[in-house]
Write a protein that holds these residues in place. Structure first.
Motif, PDB file in Angstrom:
ATOM      1  N   ASN A 104       5.077 -13.262  12.649  1.00  0.00           N
ATOM      2  CA  ASN A 104       4.389 -13.619  11.401  1.00  0.00           C
ATOM      3  C   ASN A 104       2.917 -13.961  11.663  1.00  0.00           C
ATOM      4  N   ASN A 105       2.094 -13.672  10.663  1.00  0.00           N
ATOM      5  CA  ASN A 105       0.654 -13.896  10.795  1.00  0.00           C
ATOM      6  C   ASN A 105       0.127 -14.526   9.507  1.00  0.00           C
ATOM      7  N   PRO A 106      -0.086 -15.863   9.483  1.00  0.00           N
ATOM      8  CA  PRO A 106      -0.530 -16.555   8.269  1.00  0.00           C
ATOM      9  C   PRO A 106      -1.836 -16.008   7.697  1.00  0.00           C
ATOM     10  N   ALA A 107      -2.676 -15.418   8.529  1.00  0.00           N
ATOM     11  CA  ALA A 107      -3.937 -14.862   8.030  1.00  0.00           C
ATOM     12  C   ALA A 107      -3.694 -13.733   7.038  1.00  0.00           C
ATOM     13  N   MET A 108      -2.524 -13.114   7.128  1.00  0.00           N
ATOM     14  CA  MET A 108      -2.195 -12.018   6.222  1.00  0.00           C
ATOM     15  C   MET A 108      -1.706 -12.511   4.856  1.00  0.00           C
ATOM     16  N   GLY A 109      -1.683 -13.838   4.668  1.00  0.00           N
ATOM     17  CA  GLY A 109      -1.312 -14.410   3.385  1.00  0.00           C
ATOM     18  C   GLY A 109      -2.494 -14.639   2.457  1.00  0.00           C
ATOM     19  N   ASP A 110      -3.694 -14.286   2.923  1.00  0.00           N
ATOM     20  CA  ASP A 110      -4.898 -14.401   2.107  1.00  0.00           C
ATOM     21  C   ASP A 110      -4.986 -13.181   1.191  1.00  0.00           C
ATOM     22  N   PRO A 111      -5.021 -13.376  -0.138  1.00  0.00           N
ATOM     23  CA  PRO A 111      -5.070 -12.225  -1.048  1.00  0.00           C
ATOM     24  C   PRO A 111      -6.229 -11.260  -0.784  1.00  0.00           C
ATOM     25  N   MET A 112      -7.290 -11.758  -0.149  1.00  0.00           N
ATOM     26  CA  MET A 112      -8.433 -10.894   0.096  1.00  0.00           C
ATOM     27  C   MET A 112      -8.082  -9.697   0.982  1.00  0.00           C
ATOM     28  N   VAL A 113      -7.048  -9.849   1.817  1.00  0.00           N
ATOM     29  CA  VAL A 113      -6.711  -8.748   2.725  1.00  0.00           C
ATOM     30  C   VAL A 113      -6.023  -7.594   1.999  1.00  0.00           C
ATOM     31  N   PHE A 139      -6.151   2.390  -3.840  1.00  0.00           N
ATOM     32  CA  PHE A 139      -5.290   2.625  -5.010  1.00  0.00           C
ATOM     33  C   PHE A 139      -5.736   1.687  -6.132  1.00  0.00           C
ATOM     34  N   PRO A 140      -6.872   1.956  -6.763  1.00  0.00           N
ATOM     35  CA  PRO A 140      -7.463   1.001  -7.719  1.00  0.00           C
ATOM     36  C   PRO A 140      -6.628   0.734  -8.957  1.00  0.00           C
ATOM     37  N   ASP A 141      -5.641   1.585  -9.228  1.00  0.00           N
ATOM     38  CA  ASP A 141      -4.789   1.367 -10.399  1.00  0.00           C
ATOM     39  C   ASP A 141      -3.445   0.726 -10.051  1.00  0.00           C
ATOM     40  N   LEU A 142      -3.271   0.367  -8.791  1.00  0.00           N
ATOM     41  CA  LEU A 142      -2.005  -0.220  -8.359  1.00  0.00           C
ATOM     42  C   LEU A 142      -1.771  -1.548  -9.075  1.00  0.00           C
ATOM     43  N   LYS A 143      -0.607  -1.667  -9.707  1.00  0.00           N
ATOM     44  CA  LYS A 143      -0.252  -2.868 -10.478  1.00  0.00           C
ATOM     45  C   LYS A 143       0.412  -3.880  -9.547  1.00  0.00           C
ATOM     46  N   ILE A 144      -0.353  -4.877  -9.143  1.00  0.00           N
ATOM     47  CA  ILE A 144       0.108  -5.864  -8.158  1.00  0.00           C
ATOM     48  C   ILE A 144       0.262  -7.224  -8.814  1.00  0.00           C
ATOM     49  N   TRP A 145       1.298  -7.959  -8.385  1.00  0.00           N
ATOM     50  CA  TRP A 145       1.268  -9.397  -8.687  1.00  0.00           C
ATOM     51  C   TRP A 145       1.271 -10.170  -7.380  1.00  0.00           C
ATOM     52  N   ILE A 146       0.361 -11.142  -7.343  1.00  0.00           N
ATOM     53  CA  ILE A 146       0.150 -11.970  -6.156  1.00  0.00           C
ATOM     54  C   ILE A 146       1.180 -13.089  -6.177  1.00  0.00           C
ATOM     55  N   MET A 147       2.166 -12.994  -5.313  1.00  0.00           N
ATOM     56  CA  MET A 147       3.217 -14.011  -5.289  1.00  0.00           C
ATOM     57  C   MET A 147       2.678 -15.322  -4.714  1.00  0.00           C
ATOM     58  N   HIS A 148       3.077 -16.419  -5.339  1.00  0.00           N
ATOM     59  CA  HIS A 148       2.620 -17.763  -4.975  1.00  0.00           C
ATOM     60  C   HIS A 148       1.148 -17.973  -5.326  1.00  0.00           C
ATOM     61  N   ALA A 149       0.593 -17.073  -6.146  1.00  0.00           N
ATOM     62  CA  ALA A 149      -0.781 -17.214  -6.663  1.00  0.00           C
ATOM     63  C   ALA A 149      -1.834 -17.394  -5.571  1.00  0.00           C
ATOM     64  N   GLU A 189     -11.011 -11.116 -10.628  1.00  0.00           N
ATOM     65  CA  GLU A 189     -12.259 -10.712 -11.277  1.00  0.00           C
ATOM     66  C   GLU A 189     -12.510  -9.209 -11.156  1.00  0.00           C
ATOM     67  N   ASN A 190     -12.088  -8.634 -10.047  1.00  0.00           N
ATOM     68  CA  ASN A 190     -12.395  -7.225  -9.783  1.00  0.00           C
ATOM     69  C   ASN A 190     -11.287  -6.256 -10.174  1.00  0.00           C
ATOM     70  N   TYR A 191     -10.059  -6.772 -10.349  1.00  0.00           N
ATOM     71  CA  TYR A 191      -8.934  -5.888 -10.648  1.00  0.00           C
ATOM     72  C   TYR A 191      -8.111  -6.476 -11.796  1.00  0.00           C
ATOM     73  N   PRO A 192      -8.436  -6.093 -13.030  1.00  0.00           N
ATOM     74  CA  PRO A 192      -7.797  -6.713 -14.200  1.00  0.00           C
ATOM     75  C   PRO A 192      -6.306  -6.449 -14.327  1.00  0.00           C
ATOM     76  N   GLN A 193      -5.775  -5.470 -13.569  1.00  0.00           N
ATOM     77  CA  GLN A 193      -4.337  -5.186 -13.638  1.00  0.00           C
ATOM     78  C   GLN A 193      -3.531  -6.095 -12.705  1.00  0.00           C
ATOM     79  N   VAL A 194      -4.210  -6.926 -11.912  1.00  0.00           N
ATOM     80  CA  VAL A 194      -3.528  -7.818 -10.968  1.00  0.00           C
ATOM     81  C   VAL A 194      -3.160  -9.130 -11.662  1.00  0.00           C
ATOM     82  N   TYR A 195      -1.910  -9.536 -11.528  1.00  0.00           N
ATOM     83  CA  TYR A 195      -1.398 -10.797 -12.064  1.00  0.00           C
ATOM     84  C   TYR A 195      -0.947 -11.683 -10.882  1.00  0.00           C
ATOM     85  N   ALA A 196      -0.382 -12.827 -11.178  1.00  0.00           N
ATOM     86  CA  ALA A 196       0.121 -13.712 -10.122  1.00  0.00           C
ATOM     87  C   ALA A 196       1.296 -14.520 -10.643  1.00  0.00           C
TER      88      ALA A 196
END
Length: 310
Positions: A189-198, A206-216, A229-236
């Protein structure tokens, strides 16, 4: 008793003949406090009329879990686990569940529980098999994507074939973010990979990919807001961060206020991650900056819009 003035405003509109009765009723409310507040629908313990739980996993006692769905008005949910559990819940669930595909699995097993993710024991599912599962309507979303446990970025190219399928079939993708717990059976496991920025690399490709960020994305507030701010289709989903057994109440309050103040009220969804519903519903209800309409969005409406007809 911050709400008492509301009743005094109401009292002004009551005919004079009812004045004494209303005055008596207000006195009862004043002196008995929260005992009577649930009757008027303003209790912090009140269960919403409908909840869409977008972050569910298997429990040992299915009947107890299903009873809780009924008790807390969980009418829809997004469920992910081992494929064996997915089949079990598909057969036995008493509410409308959407079923996800959990991967990649370190040593072929689900974190914490140790069950095989897939019958063949592999870390990644065969892409053509995934396609057929989607066609057969056995998979409604991809997730939980547990790349952080596996030690890779959600933007790793090994995940691209699955993202392509998600786009082709218009499937949402739920990606684990934030921290991870102990005894997770995932030594790489790598905690650095839990940053949404990655996940930005995947979204650029895939700019149209519909993602939800688990645990916000908590505690990565700035990263989460940048992605929003940059991807309006992304929820959490707020899952673990709303669980007072895991996240400090004040930290949850501050994190949520930042997201709401930034204008993201339409993109936050309730999820339990198998936490205590009583405590987690109360945690949302206690956010004093939320209006009833905003709470309704978080508990149900935003998820209904995000998942659409799935």
């Amino acid at each position: 008793m911050e709400r008492i003035p509301v009743y005094f405003n109401f009292l002004k509109a009551v005919p004079e003949c009812k004045h004494d009765f209303m005055k008596l009723l207000l006195n009862i409310i004043h002196f008995t406090g929260l005992l009577f507040l649930p009757f008027f629908g303003i209790s912090q313990n009140a269960t919403p009329s409908m909840i869409f739980d977008v972050h569910l996993h298997a429990q040992k006692d299915l009947n107890k879990q299903f009873d809780n769905f009924k008790k807390y008005n969980i009418v829809r949910g997004a469920f992910s686990s081992s494929m064996d559990n997915v089949e079990k819940y598909r057969t036995e669930s008493k509410i409308k569940l959407l079923f996800g595909l959990m991967f990649p699995c370190t040593n072929g097993i689900v974190p914490y529980s140790g069950q095989k993710c897939f019958k063949d024991g592999k870390d990644f599912p065969d892409v053509q098999w995934v396609r057929q599962q989607i066609i057969d309507k056995k998979i409604d979303f991809l997730g939980e994507i547990i790349n952080e446990y596996y030690g890779i970025s959600p933007s790793d190219s090994v995940l691209f074939p699955y993202y392509k399928l998600a786009l082709e079939f218009d499937l949402p993708v739920g990606i684990h973010t934030g921290g991870i717990g102990p005894n997770n059976l995932s030594p790489n496991n790598n905690p650095a990979m839990g940053d949404p920025m990655v996940m930005k690399g995947a979204l650029r490709r895939f700019p149209d990919l519909k993602i939800w960020i688990m645990h916000a994305g908590m505690p990565h507030l700035k990263s989460t807001m940048t992605i929003f701010e940059n991807y309006p289709q992304v929820y959490a989903d707020i899952s673990v961060i709303a669980n007072p057994d895991i996240t400090d109440k004040n930290e949850f309050h501050s994190y949520m206020k930042s997201l709401i103040d930034a204008g993201f009220e339409n993109r936050l969804m309730f999820g339990s991650d198998n936490g205590d519903y009583t405590k987690m519903i109360r945690a949302v209800n206690e956010l004093d900056f939320l209006t009833p309409e905003q709470k309704e969005k978080i508990f149900y409406k935003n998820a209904g819009r995000f998942f659409g007809n799935h």
